[in-house]
Design an enzyme around this catalytic site. Structure first.
Site, short mmCIF file in Angstrom:
data_model
loop_
_atom_site.label_atom_id
_atom_site.label_comp_id
_atom_site.label_asym_id
_atom_site.label_seq_id
_atom_site.Cartn_x
_atom_site.Cartn_y
_atom_site.Cartn_z
CG ASP A 1 -2.93 -8.09 -3.52
OD1 ASP A 1 -2.30 -7.93 -4.58
OD2 ASP A 1 -2.57 -8.93 -2.67
CG HIS A 24 -2.03 -1.07 1.02
ND1 HIS A 24 -3.13 -1.19 1.85
CD2 HIS A 24 -2.14 -2.09 0.12
CE1 HIS A 24 -3.86 -2.23 1.47
NE2 HIS A 24 -3.27 -2.78 0.43
C1 LHQ Z 1 7.82 -18.02 -8.42
C2 LHQ Z 1 6.68 -17.22 -8.53
C3 LHQ Z 1 6.14 -16.64 -7.36
C4 LHQ Z 1 7.86 -17.67 -6.18
C5 LHQ Z 1 7.18 -17.93 -10.48
N1 LHQ Z 1 6.77 -16.89 -6.21
N2 LHQ Z 1 8.39 -18.24 -7.26
C6 LHQ Z 1 -0.26 -12.43 -2.25
C7 LHQ Z 1 -0.09 -12.96 -0.95
C8 LHQ Z 1 0.22 -12.19 0.15
C9 LHQ Z 1 0.15 -10.92 0.30
C10 LHQ Z 1 0.19 -9.95 -0.69
O1 LHQ Z 1 -0.31 -10.12 -1.94
C11 LHQ Z 1 -0.29 -11.20 -2.68
C12 LHQ Z 1 -0.37 -10.82 -4.05
C13 LHQ Z 1 0.01 -11.75 -5.16
O2 LHQ Z 1 0.83 -11.39 -5.93
S1 LHQ Z 1 -0.81 -13.23 -5.30
C14 LHQ Z 1 -0.24 -13.86 -6.82
C15 LHQ Z 1 1.13 -14.47 -6.69
N3 LHQ Z 1 1.60 -14.88 -7.98
C16 LHQ Z 1 1.15 -15.95 -8.62
O3 LHQ Z 1 0.28 -16.65 -8.20
C17 LHQ Z 1 1.86 -16.29 -9.90
C18 LHQ Z 1 2.63 -17.56 -9.73
N4 LHQ Z 1 3.40 -17.85 -10.95
C19 LHQ Z 1 2.85 -18.37 -12.04
O4 LHQ Z 1 1.68 -18.63 -12.14
C20 LHQ Z 1 3.79 -18.65 -13.17
O5 LHQ Z 1 5.12 -18.71 -12.69
C21 LHQ Z 1 3.72 -17.61 -14.29
C22 LHQ Z 1 2.37 -17.73 -15.02
C23 LHQ Z 1 3.87 -16.19 -13.72
C24 LHQ Z 1 4.86 -17.84 -15.30
O6 LHQ Z 1 4.82 -19.18 -15.71
P1 LHQ Z 1 6.07 -19.82 -16.49
O7 LHQ Z 1 6.51 -18.88 -17.55
O8 LHQ Z 1 5.68 -21.19 -16.88
O9 LHQ Z 1 7.26 -19.83 -15.43
P2 LHQ Z 1 7.46 -20.85 -14.19
O10 LHQ Z 1 6.15 -21.07 -13.52
O11 LHQ Z 1 8.23 -22.02 -14.63
O12 LHQ Z 1 8.33 -19.93 -13.18
C25 LHQ Z 1 9.75 -19.82 -13.32
C26 LHQ Z 1 10.33 -19.93 -11.95
O13 LHQ Z 1 9.84 -18.81 -11.17
C27 LHQ Z 1 9.86 -21.17 -11.22
O14 LHQ Z 1 10.91 -21.59 -10.37
P3 LHQ Z 1 11.71 -22.96 -10.70
O15 LHQ Z 1 12.69 -23.06 -9.58
O16 LHQ Z 1 10.71 -24.06 -10.76
O17 LHQ Z 1 12.37 -22.71 -12.03
C28 LHQ Z 1 8.73 -20.67 -10.37
O18 LHQ Z 1 8.48 -21.44 -9.23
C29 LHQ Z 1 9.21 -19.29 -10.00
N5 LHQ Z 1 8.09 -18.42 -9.66
N6 LHQ Z 1 6.30 -17.19 -9.82
N7 LHQ Z 1 5.08 -15.83 -7.38
#
Ligand code: LHQ
Length: 260
Positions: free
Chosen positions: A142, A87
């Protein structure tokens, strides 16, 4: 590796989110780096424009989801992280009387997408995308998403994006009015820097007032907005850049704005 890279060049403060192995997800170190960069932007008059981008193939994947232990017992308070970090950041960005350009170089998900929307002008690489990922992990948008999205794209599109968590391509984001322009991937760094440099050489106070007026209009009546425009114009007219702008026009030369 520093979680945030900051470089100041020709009046532009370039801020690069720098956790590429995690698609630049937010953690406390990233937040602290951003807070420090904002403090500098607020206090250093030589900084006249901000440019925010991400390192590697992603822009920002939102909150780092590995930071919290999901097996821990007891209720989880997500509100405190928002109050402590997100925020103040969003409010400071909107209140900063200087333009903030965002160069979305890859995927922008969750708080990462809405952080981009909090910037004043958003450029996106052709391969970039935007995901309101919150619903996929059982959360709500958020970081201002439920404020910015309906205003930029309309309630219907905002609702569908938030409820489905579907990936929005850069082209659709441009069509929806979420981003100003799409740029070919290999041109994004250069074009966003060119725009930032142009604004940094602009009439900074005028740009700050433009920002104030545009954002105030969202909640103002026409009468209130006319009053605000009058007040801002009265104030800005006392400054050097207005005189310089008109003088340069009459002398048929480029203005040399000093930012006041
Ligand atoms: C990650 C992340 C990540 C850690 C990719 N964290 N490692 C929430 C809670 C609390 C308070 C405040 O507010 C919030 C707000 C939020 O932001 S909630 C939403 C959080 N974000 C997500 O849910 C997105 C999670 N990520 C994904 O869905 C995918 O990674 C996307 C679609 C962004 C990209 O997909 P790809 O291009 O297939 O990449 P990937 O999934 O293979 O990610 C690459 C690496 O980055 C991978 O690590 P690794 O060691 O397996 O290579 C992921 O684990 C890491 N990563 N997002 N948010």
């Amino acid at each position: 590796m520093k979680p945030i890279l900051v470089a100041v060049e020709a009046g532009v403060q370039r801020i690069t989110l720098n956790r590429p192995e995690k698609l630049n997800a937010f953690n406390p170190a990233v937040h602290q780096g951003l807070a420090d960069a904002m403090t500098r932007a607020e206090t250093d008059a030589t900084i006249r424009c901000l440019l925010i981008t991400g390192a590697g193939r992603g822009f920002c994947a939102g909150q780092d989801l590995t930071e919290r232990d999901m097996k821990a017992v007891g209720p989880i308070d997500l509100g405190s992280g928002l109050e402590t970090w997100y925020h103040p950041l969003i409010k400071r960005m909107r209140a900063l009387p200087k333009p903030i350009i965002c160069a979305v170089n890859g995927v922008a998900a969750g708080a990462g997408a809405n952080f981009a929307l909090a910037c004043d002008i958003v450029l996106a690489a052709r391969s970039a995308s935007f995901i309101q990922a919150f619903v996929k992990i059982g959360l709500v948008p958020d970081c201002g998403g439920s404020y910015f999205l309906p205003r930029l794209a309309g309630t219907q599109r905002a609702m569908a994006l938030a409820m489905t968590g579907e990936r929005l391509s850069a082209e659709d984001a441009e069509r929806y009015g979420i981003v100003w322009k799409i740029v070919d991937d290999d041109k994004l760094a250069q074009e966003s820097m060119a725009l930032a440099s142009r604004l940094a050489a602009g009439p900074t106070r005028s740009l700050g007032f433009i920002k104030q007026a545009m954002y105030a209009s969202v909640d103002n009546t026409l009468a209130a907005q006319l009053d605000l425009e009058r007040d801002l114009q009265r104030e800005i007219g006392k400054g050097g850049d207005y005189r310089e702008g008109v003088t340069a026009f009459l002398e048929k030369r480029k203005p040399d704005f000093k930012g006041w």
